[in-house]
Design a protein around this motif. Sequence first.
Motif, short mmCIF file in Angstrom:
data_model
loop_
_atom_site.label_atom_id
_atom_site.label_comp_id
_atom_site.label_asym_id
_atom_site.label_seq_id
_atom_site.Cartn_x
_atom_site.Cartn_y
_atom_site.Cartn_z
N SER A 99 -9.88 -2.73 -6.85
CA SER A 99 -9.02 -2.30 -7.96
C SER A 99 -9.83 -2.24 -9.25
CB SER A 99 -7.86 -3.27 -8.14
OG SER A 99 -6.99 -3.19 -7.06
N LYS A 140 -7.12 2.42 -7.35
CA LYS A 140 -7.11 1.96 -5.97
C LYS A 140 -5.68 1.79 -5.47
CE LYS A 140 -8.67 -0.60 -2.40
NZ LYS A 140 -9.61 -0.19 -1.39
N THR A 141 -4.80 1.31 -6.35
CA THR A 141 -3.45 1.00 -5.89
C THR A 141 -2.55 2.23 -5.98
OG1 THR A 141 -2.79 0.32 -8.12
CG2 THR A 141 -3.58 -1.40 -6.65
N SER A 142 -1.63 2.30 -5.01
CA SER A 142 -0.72 3.44 -5.02
C SER A 142 0.26 3.32 -6.18
CB SER A 142 0.03 3.53 -3.70
OG SER A 142 0.58 2.29 -3.38
N GLU A 143 0.49 2.08 -6.61
CA GLU A 143 1.38 1.86 -7.74
C GLU A 143 0.85 2.57 -8.99
OE1 GLU A 143 1.59 -2.17 -9.00
OE2 GLU A 143 3.31 -1.81 -10.32
N ARG A 169 0.90 9.76 -11.96
CA ARG A 169 1.49 11.05 -11.59
C ARG A 169 2.79 11.29 -12.33
NH1 ARG A 169 0.24 10.68 -5.80
NH2 ARG A 169 -1.75 11.73 -5.54
N LYS A 214 0.81 -1.20 0.00
CA LYS A 214 0.00 0.00 0.00
C LYS A 214 0.85 1.26 0.00
CE LYS A 214 -4.08 -2.02 2.06
NZ LYS A 214 -4.95 -2.04 3.25
N GLY A 215 2.16 1.07 -0.05
CA GLY A 215 3.06 2.20 -0.19
C GLY A 215 3.16 3.11 1.02
N LYS A 216 2.88 2.57 2.22
CA LYS A 216 3.03 3.42 3.40
C LYS A 216 4.40 3.18 4.03
CE LYS A 216 -1.80 3.69 4.48
NZ LYS A 216 -2.88 3.46 5.41
N ARG A 259 -1.34 4.94 -9.09
CA ARG A 259 -1.42 6.38 -8.87
C ARG A 259 -0.06 7.04 -9.13
NH1 ARG A 259 -3.80 6.36 -3.97
NH2 ARG A 259 -5.73 5.81 -5.02
N SER A 260 1.00 6.41 -8.61
CA SER A 260 2.29 7.07 -8.76
C SER A 260 2.75 7.01 -10.22
CB SER A 260 3.33 6.46 -7.81
OG SER A 260 3.73 5.21 -8.27
N ASP A 308 -5.97 -0.03 -12.62
CA ASP A 308 -4.96 -0.58 -11.72
C ASP A 308 -4.28 -1.78 -12.36
OD1 ASP A 308 -5.22 0.89 -9.07
OD2 ASP A 308 -7.31 0.38 -9.48
#
Length: 735
Positions: free
Chosen positions: A417, A476-479, A485, A262-264, A481-482, A421
């Motif tokens: 997802s 949904k996934t941070s992957e 971006r 989850k990229g935290k 999203r990044s 995603d």
Amino acid sequence: MSMENKCVDMTHYNDYDKLKELMSKSGYKFDFERIDKAYNFALNAHKDQRRVSGLPYILHPTSVACILVGLGMDTDSIIAALLHDVVEDTEYTLEDVTKLFGADIALLIDGLTKLSKIKYSNREEQQAENLRKMLIAMSNDIRVIIIKLADRLHNMRTIECMQEQKRRDKALENMEVYAPIAHRLGITAVKEEMEDLSLRYLDPVGYAEIEEELNNTAHDREEFIASLKEEILERSKDTVPNMSIKGRVKSIHSIYRKTFMKGKTMDEIYDIFAVRVIVDSVIDCYNVLGIIHDIYKPIPNRFKDYISTPKPNMYQSLHTTVINHRGIPFEVQIRTWDMHHTAEYGIAAHWKYKAGVGGKNGDSLDEHLSWVRKMLDIQKEAVDATDIVSTIKTDLNPNEVFVFTPKGDVINLPAGSTVIDLAYTIHSAVGNSMIGAKVDRRIVPIDYQLKTGEIVEILTQKDAQGPKRDWLKIVKTSEARSKIRSWFKKERREENITEGQAEFERELRKYGINIPEDELEEFLSKVNLKIQVNNLQDFYAAIGYGGIHLWKIMPRIRELYQKMYGKQAAEAVPVKPVEQNVRKKVGSGVIVEGMDDVLIKFSRCCNPVPGDEIIGFITRGYGVSIHKCGCTNVPEDISKAEEPKRWVNAHWQQSVKEVFQTSLEIIGMDRTGFLADVSNQLSALHIMIRSLNCRELPDGMAIINVTIDVVDTGHLKSIIARLSGISGITSISRK
Ligand code: MN
């Protein structure tokens, strides 16, 4: 790993004496005579066998039995554990076992033997078949699966000496099948240890990183938890008579899920530290909750009442996350002893209650069994074995979905997802060139949420325009999203470079400066730029985003130009802005707030038409470009945009009589006359078609992209409504 959850550690209990000691200490009744008989029989049967490690084989069944004692299982289970490999691996038969130990034990052994026997060539198929067998065995006697879980767990603890590939295979199977079953049956202790052990072989590096971090912080954590304990006990001693407080650390696997998946960062995980409070009654649980919320500040939306609404696996507790006086967040779990037993041992706790220890949860077995029966019903209806695998997997692990690529590869994603995603999980290039997706051969919307077992095909196009900014809200996934971006960042860089270069060249022309292209980089290196630029591109990009202000550096450039080339730079001559690519509209029908007579261009990314909500962007030298609000190139939050002041309010003048171009994407069945029907319908409506193309999609679908003239959104709506009437059309969207 939480010591509390760890099953009996075999380094200390590795022989039969230890098993007996464990049984005596457990407080439950066992039939020692029958267990003795089983042990001696197994000892003899396995006498010539050794484990891969070289140790006597009998240590394995004895260890499995120890784990089962820890879970609170009964005499029959212990006997079955001791004998579990006899029929499969020695000369003795099921008849021998039946004669010596009775039909009940024989049935358990038979169930266990069958579980491990058949091997399939295809992994999915094998898993499906294994699961089916397990379910049947479970429905006959659920103890079979509990013994099997203990067997798997001990094998996992001692897997060190196996080959790398075998370790990974076993670890993966534990993660996909056995740990979820343990979870579904509520046997947390086994689930967590199994996941941690498996993770160690699946991602040794990630595992070691987390382990090290936990070790580094162990001392602080102990002090922290000790101080919390003291505070809580002090405040509640008058209200809550009997209370046990323990600190616990999340399992490595669950920290791993949050950090790596989850990229935290570890600091962002609120519940790495948890305090578990165990009390006598349900009333006490709520009392303790009140006290905790009084001492510490609760974090909003983090309170969960699993007492009034138990989890599907019967788990009950109150959960809340609070912040202490030093600003450190931690989770508190509050439960009764009954709930605690169910939480740790799940369905296995049933045998404790049967043995007369503990409380009243007599229904729990039935409820667990009803899940097994439901799975079996589904299995009977399932056409092929892999159907049931997907059903079980969904049901077992509601936090994950498993989908298939058209080639049959399995991809595992967090629940919720979307197809986007998935595209980015496959490769960022797939995501960036994605134009749509098909699920089970049907076109789906871009925000479609995947379900386990679906076959998903990502439709891509070479010249796709790239991700849309809206996607950031959908994924949904941070992957994903990044990756989206970073695409925007990179794309903006290209825009910045183009703009920066145009501006710089304009400025040079203005002063009549002419530096040969191949000398430009060297020339600029002599200008003190006060900002790190590695090459010409960086320099242009910096002008584009405003990191370098030309008016500041031009005097130095002029000076240097004179010095190096011996030519006098000209005094500034006014240069007209370049007007290429501008769809000039005098009286364009748009009013830009605070600006009169401004050059307007309609952005090509979203082709706004009257009726759309619009916003303007003041370009450098190209007038104001008008976008639709919500266009991917409009920042979600203007105030946080790179250059917020460049964004200006704009709206349509009343009674616009001009026409505007807009593009539609029409998807439908690829039948004869599909394209003709669309164009006929448009011409019947007297719509000017600016461009039209049609492309085949796989599986008998076709996509038409058409650019047409419309008056406003109302007009557009009526056109879409008419087109929707054409047979075979599945979707029409504006691009
Ligand atoms: Mn075994």
